[in-house]
Design a protein around this motif. Structure first.
Motif, short mmCIF file in Angstrom:
data_model
loop_
_atom_site.label_atom_id
_atom_site.label_comp_id
_atom_site.label_asym_id
_atom_site.label_seq_id
_atom_site.Cartn_x
_atom_site.Cartn_y
_atom_site.Cartn_z
N HIS A 170 -23.97 14.86 9.06
CA HIS A 170 -23.93 15.57 7.78
C HIS A 170 -23.47 14.62 6.68
CE1 HIS A 170 -24.01 19.05 10.49
NE2 HIS A 170 -22.97 18.49 11.10
N THR A 172 -24.17 13.47 2.11
CA THR A 172 -24.81 13.74 0.82
C THR A 172 -26.32 13.55 0.96
OG1 THR A 172 -24.33 11.44 0.23
CG2 THR A 172 -22.79 13.11 -0.57
N PRO A 173 -27.11 14.24 0.14
CA PRO A 173 -28.58 14.23 0.32
C PRO A 173 -29.19 12.83 0.43
CG PRO A 173 -27.97 15.90 -1.28
CD PRO A 173 -26.71 15.16 -0.95
N GLU A 174 -28.69 11.87 -0.34
CA GLU A 174 -29.29 10.53 -0.30
C GLU A 174 -29.00 9.79 1.00
OE1 GLU A 174 -25.32 10.26 -2.52
OE2 GLU A 174 -27.07 11.60 -2.47
N VAL A 176 -29.02 11.29 4.20
CA VAL A 176 -29.56 11.89 5.42
C VAL A 176 -31.05 11.67 5.63
CG1 VAL A 176 -27.77 13.68 5.48
CG2 VAL A 176 -29.90 14.13 4.27
N SER A 177 -31.71 11.01 4.68
CA SER A 177 -33.17 10.83 4.82
C SER A 177 -33.45 9.57 5.65
CB SER A 177 -33.81 10.70 3.44
OG SER A 177 -33.25 9.62 2.73
N GLY A 250 -24.95 23.23 -1.02
CA GLY A 250 -25.97 22.20 -1.22
C GLY A 250 -25.41 20.82 -1.51
N HIS A 251 -24.09 20.66 -1.48
CA HIS A 251 -23.50 19.34 -1.73
C HIS A 251 -23.69 18.41 -0.53
CE1 HIS A 251 -21.90 21.14 -5.24
NE2 HIS A 251 -20.97 21.85 -4.63
N GLN A 253 -25.93 17.90 3.23
CA GLN A 253 -27.07 18.31 4.03
C GLN A 253 -26.91 17.80 5.46
OE1 GLN A 253 -30.73 17.05 2.19
NE2 GLN A 253 -30.38 18.22 0.31
N SER A 254 -27.57 18.48 6.38
CA SER A 254 -27.54 18.08 7.78
C SER A 254 -28.82 17.33 8.12
CB SER A 254 -27.41 19.30 8.69
OG SER A 254 -26.22 20.01 8.39
#
Length: 288
Positions: A170, A172-174, A176-177, A250-251, A253-254
């Motif tokens: 888990h 921040t969005p940047e 986990v991609s 939404g802060h 992401q998994s």
């Protein structure tokens, strides 16, 4: 040394509460002179005057205020003793809960929520290492221990599995991609718990993938794991319940990878003839 006469202490408490010897004598159904003698004997035993006469009232001295504070606690403990043995929830002591220091605070809250919604109930929370908590459970200092570890002891502890949670990555969005788990673990810094089921399972994954991860932080407190992930320090290796609020907002992401690691949550108790009455419903409800 002679023991304190608790009969005298009870009479003193009544006089201190009412502020009048005559009123206390009427309530206790004793003569005023007999009550006065017993108060005098208590003062002699303690070595201090307990009252000053101010007009018609008896005012507590400093020693008297200290004695009353102790008397209230002593007789309050007596009420709690009777309540505990009679399973009287209306006068119960707080439920004493020990939690492993690495245990998710969100999970603890979910487990305790039914009790916390009861305005007549109260709880004492204690966080420590597993062995410390089990020692306190064995001496009846605690009513239950919440942990992710089964007790390794000769003591007849009872361990009930409340839930189990899959462990994921888990951040921040940047962060986990990535197209593959190996690529993610090779490129992103990680926030890992110290020795635990999670740590052992994660090290097995790294060995199979033949990678050496970059560890940004090793933490023995899941609340700190949550904070570091929220600050973008790295990817947290943890159950989603640890970061439930951040994920919901939404802060955080998994990552969409199954690690195949599951963390169990146990409630450990010591079989007792007089368990705390609030504990049974919590164990039946579980935690997640």
């Amino acid at each position: 040394m002679n023991q304190l006469n608790y009969h005298h202490l009870r009479y003193f408490r009544e006089v201190a509460t009412l502020g009048h010897l005559s009123q206390a004598a009427d309530r206790l159904n004793v003569s005023q002179s007999a009550l006065s003698i017993q108060i005098k004997q208590l003062e002699e035993r303690l070595g201090h005057a307990l009252f000053d006469r101010v007009g018609r009232r008896l005012e507590l001295t400093e020693a008297g205020r200290i004695a009353l504070d102790h008397a209230d606690r002593i007789f309050g403990a007596g009420v709690e003793l009777i309540a505990a043995l009679n399973q009287d929830a209306a006068h119960q002591t707080p439920l004493r809960v020990g939690a492993l220091s690495t245990l998710s605070r969100n999970f603890q809250l979910q487990f305790l929520r039914p009790l916390l919604s009861d305005t007549a109930a109260s709880v004492v929370l204690r966080s420590a290492r597993s062995q410390t908590l089990l020692d306190e459970l064995e001496t009846l200092t605690l009513d239950v221990v919440l942990t992710t570890e089964l007790p390794q002891s000769d003591t007849a502890f009872a361990a009930q599995k409340l839930a189990e949670q899959p462990v994921g990555l888990h951040g921040t969005p940047e962060r986990v991609s990535a197209k593959s788990l190996k690529g993610l673990l090779e490129t992103q810094p990680l926030i890992l718990p110290t020795e635990s089921v999670i740590r052992a399972g994660f090290e097995n994954i790294c060995a199979k993938l033949e990678i050496t991860p970059r560890i940004a932080a090793e933490v023995d407190d899941m609340a700190m794991v949550r904070l570091l992930a929220r600050e973008g320090v790295g990817l947290a290796v943890a159950p989603a319940v640890v970061l439930a609020d951040e994920i919901g907002a939404g802060h955080i992401q998994s990552a969409n990878f199954d690690l195949g690691i599951v963390e169990p949550f146990y409630a450990v108790t010591l079989p007792r003839k007089f368990p705390h009455p609030a504990l049974g419903p919590l164990l039946e409800a579980g935690g997640v």
